[in-house]
Write an enzyme that holds these catalytic residues in place. Structure first.
Site, short mmCIF file in Angstrom:
data_model
loop_
_atom_site.label_atom_id
_atom_site.label_comp_id
_atom_site.label_asym_id
_atom_site.label_seq_id
_atom_site.Cartn_x
_atom_site.Cartn_y
_atom_site.Cartn_z
CB ILE A 150 -0.96 -0.01 1.20
CG1 ILE A 150 -1.93 -1.18 1.03
CG2 ILE A 150 -1.72 1.31 1.31
CD1 ILE A 150 -2.89 -1.37 2.17
NE ARG B 241 5.99 8.56 1.33
CZ ARG B 241 5.92 7.52 2.15
NH1 ARG B 241 5.14 6.49 1.87
NH2 ARG B 241 6.63 7.49 3.26
CD1 TRP B 242 8.93 2.98 -5.04
CD2 TRP B 242 7.29 1.61 -5.68
NE1 TRP B 242 9.14 2.69 -6.35
CE2 TRP B 242 8.16 1.85 -6.78
CE3 TRP B 242 6.21 0.76 -5.86
CZ2 TRP B 242 7.95 1.28 -8.02
CZ3 TRP B 242 6.01 0.19 -7.10
CH2 TRP B 242 6.86 0.45 -8.17
NE ARG C 112 7.82 0.16 3.50
CZ ARG C 112 7.65 -0.23 4.75
NH1 ARG C 112 7.75 -1.51 5.05
NH2 ARG C 112 7.40 0.64 5.71
CG ASP D 87 3.99 12.29 7.54
OD1 ASP D 87 3.83 12.33 8.77
OD2 ASP D 87 5.03 12.71 6.98
#
Length: 488
Positions: A175, A189-190, A194, A287
């Site tokens: 996610i 946005r990773w 990840r 965030d």
């Protein structure tokens, strides 16, 4: 109860008073965040905005806004039952060799359950009832939230990103938020470690210059969504684990434009590619820390196609100062972590990630201490055992007589059982969440462990204090006449 798709889950929540339909027009620009935030902080229901201002597609918010709804989504009736899921994961991560034929026979059903839950491919799927391609792909037609006044733009949040590395059979589910920067372009946005980013990097090494296929599912069934945020063993796919939670195989359908497979029951699917070298500055966005983060460069995902149900629901969320939905998820999944940690460290009594600590930055561990230095071994073990705790900055370890979830008790232990110089452990130059602007270098910082256990010989030369508590006989005598005092 098990749920085949998101709609069945919503029907069940509504029947229990856990879903509220909002018929008043609410704007996805800022207003939905305010409504969801007020509702979540009050422990309120999931919200289905049926008439988002300016759009025809309903928006679902606060789906996992209470730990109880997280438990329901994982097929459990109570949060405490999530420990059983953790016990299953602990066994699958480290299965113990059978002690004999009977033990092997008893373990067989567990492995059979896993093997029986391999996902099932279907040819026709609800998520492909409608297909939008080419110039008709336009994200501005979808009610994508802009969550906070300082956000850089609309943000896709509950995005289940599906990727596959070269020569890998298993797909990765993650996610990752996506900033909308054009009618068919979003910033993916990773973080570099990840799964999606690792698959992309491997693809670039094997096929330099070639576009990398990506699919994004929105509004999958709750088991699949939650399976993507659970510490599933590497040997088991998130789709298979979702099948275990659901009690039936996850149905997948192959994308129209690639070999990637997506949940057949999803509400919306975005298909496309990331082209090598196509990047953009992402952010700033508020965030889960409660602050706006710095901008940083990430790959751009170009959407070639959108498939969706005939009457789709857009699943969304927001992040902000805890409590928010990710903090609630962390609070519930805490129960899953406990058995996994106990499998590796049986001396652990309890483990707690306070939501106020952004659900992962501070951990409290209580143990049955067995030797000098035991607390340090546990804190170092927690940091290294599960990658979910790689970014935990502070770990407090105390004794089993302290309630890890009672902050007053933890502070009492910390201030009476520890000496700052002797009992603080620091680790420098360790991985830190790049969103943590308090670290001196982006992505690299320090960690601190605090030993708040009773000290053993070898750890102190002092005579250690004994807690002052009332004896049980006196408690029993007072209990016998307490009601007569009229003090309750």
């Amino acid at each position: 109860m098990k749920y085949r798709d998101l709609r069945e889950f919503l029907h069940h929540l509504e029947a229990r008073g856990e879903l509220k339909r909002i018929r008043h027009p609410v704007d996805p620009y800022l207003e939905m965040t305010e409504v969801c935030d007020r509702t979540l902080r009050a422990g309120g229901p999931a919200l289905l905005f049926e008439h988002p201002r300016g759009y025809d597609t309903p928006v679902l918010g606060n789906l996992f806004g209470t730990p109880h709804r997280v438990a329901l989504g994982m097929g459990a009736e109570e949060v405490a039952a999530l420990r059983e899921i953790g016990e299953l994961l602990a066994f699958l991560r480290q299965p113990e060799p059978p002690k004999g034929m009977r033990d092997a026979w008893n373990q067989l059903p567990v492995f059979r359950r896993v093997l029986d839950m391999a996902p099932k491919t279907v040819r026709k799927a609800p998520c492909q009832e409608r297909v939008i391609e080419g110039e008709d792909v336009d994200l501005s037609r979808w009610p994508i939230q802009t969550c906070w006044p300082g956000d850089a733009g609309p943000l896709i949040t509950w995005a289940l990103v599906i990727t596959r590395g070269p020569e890998k059979e298993r797909q990765n589910l993650g996610i990752y938020r996506q900033q909308v920067i054009g009618r068919n372009r979003v910033i993916m946005r990773w973080l570099a470690h990840r799964g999606g980013a690792l698959d992309f990097a491997e693809h670039q090494r094997h096929y330099p210059g070639e576009p990398f296929p990506v699919a994004v599912a929105l509004g999958a069934d709750p088991a699949t969504i939650l399976g993507a945020v659970t510490p599933v063993p590497d040997a088991i796919s998130e789709y298979a684990f979702a099948g275990l939670l659901r009690g039936s195989k996850t149905e997948l359908v192959t994308c129209k434009g690639s070999s990637l497979q997506v949940p057949a029951s999803a509400e919306v699917v975005l298909e496309g590619h990331i082209h090598p070298g196509d990047t953009a500055e992402e952010g700033p966005f508020a965030d889960h820390t409660g602050y706006y983060n710095e901008t940083e460069t990430f790959p751009v995902f170009t959407i070639d196609r959108i498939t969706h149900r005939a009457d789709p629901i857009y699943h969304s969320t927001y992040t902000g100062r805890p409590p928010d939905e990710p903090a609630v998820l962390g609070e519930a999944l805490n129960e899953v972590f406990v058995p996994i940690l106990r499998k590796q460290f049986p001396e652990i009594v309890d483990f707690y990630l306070p939501p106020e600590g952004c659900s992962y930055r501070l951990a409290v561990v209580t143990i049955r201490k067995q030797y000098p230095g035991h607390a340090k071994r546990v804190m170092l073990g927690v940091w290294s055992f599960l990658r979910q705790f790689m970014y935990t900055k502070f770990i407090i370890v105390t004794d089993g007589d302290v309630d890890a979830r009672d902050w007053k008790a933890v502070v009492w232990a910390l201030t009476t059982r520890s000496d700052p110089r002797r009992d603080a452990t620091f680790i420098d130059h360790s991985p830190i969440d790049y969103l943590d602007f308090a670290s001196p270098i982006s992505g690299l910082g320090s960690k601190m462990g605090l030993d708040a256990t009773n000290k053993w010989p070898g750890e102190t030369d002092r005579t250690w204090g004994t807690p002052a508590t009332m004896d049980e006989a006196t408690r029993a005598r007072v209990d016998a006449y307490w009601a007569e005092l009229g003090l309750d």
